[in-house]
Design a protein around this motif. Structure first.
Motif, short mmCIF file in Angstrom:
data_model
loop_
_atom_site.label_atom_id
_atom_site.label_comp_id
_atom_site.label_asym_id
_atom_site.label_seq_id
_atom_site.Cartn_x
_atom_site.Cartn_y
_atom_site.Cartn_z
N GLU A 115 5.84 -3.28 -10.15
CA GLU A 115 6.53 -3.32 -8.86
C GLU A 115 6.54 -1.94 -8.21
O GLU A 115 6.34 -1.81 -7.00
N LEU A 116 6.76 -0.91 -9.00
CA LEU A 116 6.79 0.45 -8.47
C LEU A 116 5.46 0.81 -7.82
O LEU A 116 5.43 1.47 -6.76
N ARG A 120 0.83 -1.20 0.00
CA ARG A 120 0.00 0.00 0.00
C ARG A 120 0.87 1.25 0.00
O ARG A 120 0.55 2.25 -0.65
N THR A 121 1.99 1.20 0.71
CA THR A 121 2.90 2.33 0.73
C THR A 121 3.47 2.58 -0.65
O THR A 121 3.59 3.73 -1.10
N LYS A 122 3.85 1.52 -1.34
CA LYS A 122 4.36 1.66 -2.72
C LYS A 122 3.33 2.36 -3.59
O LYS A 122 3.64 3.28 -4.34
N ALA A 156 16.12 -3.61 -12.58
CA ALA A 156 17.28 -3.95 -11.77
C ALA A 156 17.49 -2.94 -10.65
O ALA A 156 17.78 -3.30 -9.51
N LEU A 157 17.31 -1.66 -10.96
CA LEU A 157 17.47 -0.62 -9.94
C LEU A 157 16.46 -0.77 -8.82
O LEU A 157 16.79 -0.59 -7.64
N LEU A 158 15.24 -1.09 -9.17
CA LEU A 158 14.23 -1.33 -8.13
C LEU A 158 14.63 -2.50 -7.25
O LEU A 158 14.51 -2.43 -6.02
N ARG A 159 15.10 -3.57 -7.87
CA ARG A 159 15.48 -4.75 -7.09
C ARG A 159 16.69 -4.49 -6.22
O ARG A 159 16.87 -5.13 -5.19
N LEU A 160 17.54 -3.54 -6.63
CA LEU A 160 18.72 -3.19 -5.85
C LEU A 160 18.42 -2.12 -4.80
O LEU A 160 19.33 -1.68 -4.09
N ARG A 194 1.66 -3.34 -7.46
CA ARG A 194 0.74 -4.35 -8.01
C ARG A 194 1.35 -5.74 -8.03
O ARG A 194 0.64 -6.74 -8.13
N VAL A 195 2.66 -5.83 -8.00
CA VAL A 195 3.33 -7.10 -7.79
C VAL A 195 4.37 -6.90 -6.71
O VAL A 195 4.86 -5.79 -6.48
N ASP A 196 4.70 -7.99 -6.07
CA ASP A 196 5.65 -7.99 -4.97
C ASP A 196 7.07 -8.07 -5.53
O ASP A 196 7.32 -8.82 -6.47
#
Length: 348
Positions: free
Chosen positions: A338-339, A19-21, A280-284, A342-344
């Motif tokens: 992801e941002l 929810r925060t995302k 990749a940046l999001l995952r990092l 909507r997905v984890d």
């Protein structure tokens, strides 16, 4: 859209994080994702049971393949994102059927099975069986002496090669059945990159000479650092290496949307490399920079009907150099999903 593809239900803490995302994502992110997924629905109507590869930037018409090649998993992944977004049974059935058609690639001798089966099953309701079969077959192809799954012979050429586009997807896929093999596969490619005297993205192995850097793909290839950065993000937990942060910095492109070949005069840009980098940046954990890349893609390269243009398939061959590319669409949709929560970020 469900926040998880498979696995246990979210904890209250995970639900609050999602929810925060959603609350903190830029206003344009959700509408951009909706637009991309609407394009997926239109593409599905156009291509039927074939796999889209790249689309003309003017007409939007797709070049398709019968079996999907190394990009088939991205189309299956997009269909699953659409199915989860709409909840429509017809979309879910189309996604399920597409994933089933990927099974022809399970025995194919290619490390791009990571791209095919990780991303093709990541959001699937029932992707575990085919993913597990693919993972075990890839583990069987792991060469302990070389420390990796070879590039393979499925697309012609020497079998005992390593290429950076055989690392993303393969690392998390292998990790589901053999974490040591997954870590070795990633580490070997990182070592090859770091030990090369010049930027190289593929290497040939022979008994006489060991590993030798190859000139193709070109040193300035946009997707070389993008693929490796994504693999690093997917496998960082397997390595526990303090030097990885510095390597990630070294792989960052100088601009949000890199040139398709940074060493070639007059090169077009490659939005597909930027979309890979954004995920990749999001995952990092580098959210601000990821948002900057995504904002540029959405603001300058995404059409009103959801087409991510200015992707470059193969500059050297002159193939689809300013086009919509199926993996560009996939990684843009994945990063936006992801941002926005909507997905984890740990789906799969």
């Amino acid at each position: 859209m469900s926040a998880h593809a498979e696995g246990p239900a979210q904890s209250p803490e995970e639900q609050r994080a999602d929810r925060t995302k959603a609350d903190t994502a830029p206003e344009w992110a959700a509408s951009a994702l909706d637009s991309v997924l609407s394009r997926v629905a239109a593409t599905r109507a156009e291509v039927g049971e074939r796999f889209p590869l790249h689309a003309d930037p003017d007409s939007g018409r797709w070049k398709t393949t019968a079996r999907g090649s190394w990009t088939g998993g991205f189309w299956a992944g997009l269909l699953w994102l659409l199915a989860r977004h709409t909840g429509a049974p017809s979309h879910r059935e189309a996604a399920r059927a597409c994933t089933a058609r990927l099974a022809d690639w399970i025995e194919a001798d290619t490390s791009t099975r990571g791209l095919i089966f990780w991303y093709g099953t990541l959001f699937a309701d029932d992707g575990a069986p085919i993913r597990d079969r693919a993972a075990r077959t890839c583990r069987d192809a792991f060469d302990p002496e070389l420390g990796l799954v070879p590039w393979g012979s499925a697309f012609g050429g020497p079998r005992l090669m390593a290429r950076v586009d055989g690392v993303p997807g393969m690392v998390p896929l292998l990790a589901t059945v053999d974490a040591e093999a997954a870590a070795s596969h990633l580490r070997r490619h990182l070592d090859l990159c770091q030990n090369s005297r010049s930027s190289s993205w593929s290497w040939l192995h022979t008994e006489a000479t060991g590993w030798t850097a190859c000139a193709d793909p070109a040193p300035g290839w946009s997707r070389g650092p993008a693929w490796l950065l994504l693999a690093l993000a997917e496998g960082a937990s397997l390595l526990a290496d303090d030097a990885l942060a510095g390597l990630a910095d070294a792989l960052m492109p100088a601009s949000s949307v890199p040139l398709a070949d940074s060493a070639r005069s007059g090169s077009p840009v490659d939005t597909s490399a930027a979309a890979i980098t954004a995920l990749a940046l999001l995952r990092l954990g580098r959210r601000d920079r990821a948002v900057g890349v995504l904002g540029t893609l959405v603001g300058r390269h995404l059409t009103a009907d959801g087409r991510l243009l200015d992707g470059c398939y193969d500059l050297g061959a002159g193939t689809a150099v300013r086009h919509e590319l199926i993996w560009g669409d996939f990684f843009l949709a994945y990063a936006l999903a992801e941002l926005t929560g909507r997905v984890d970020g740990h789906t799969g």
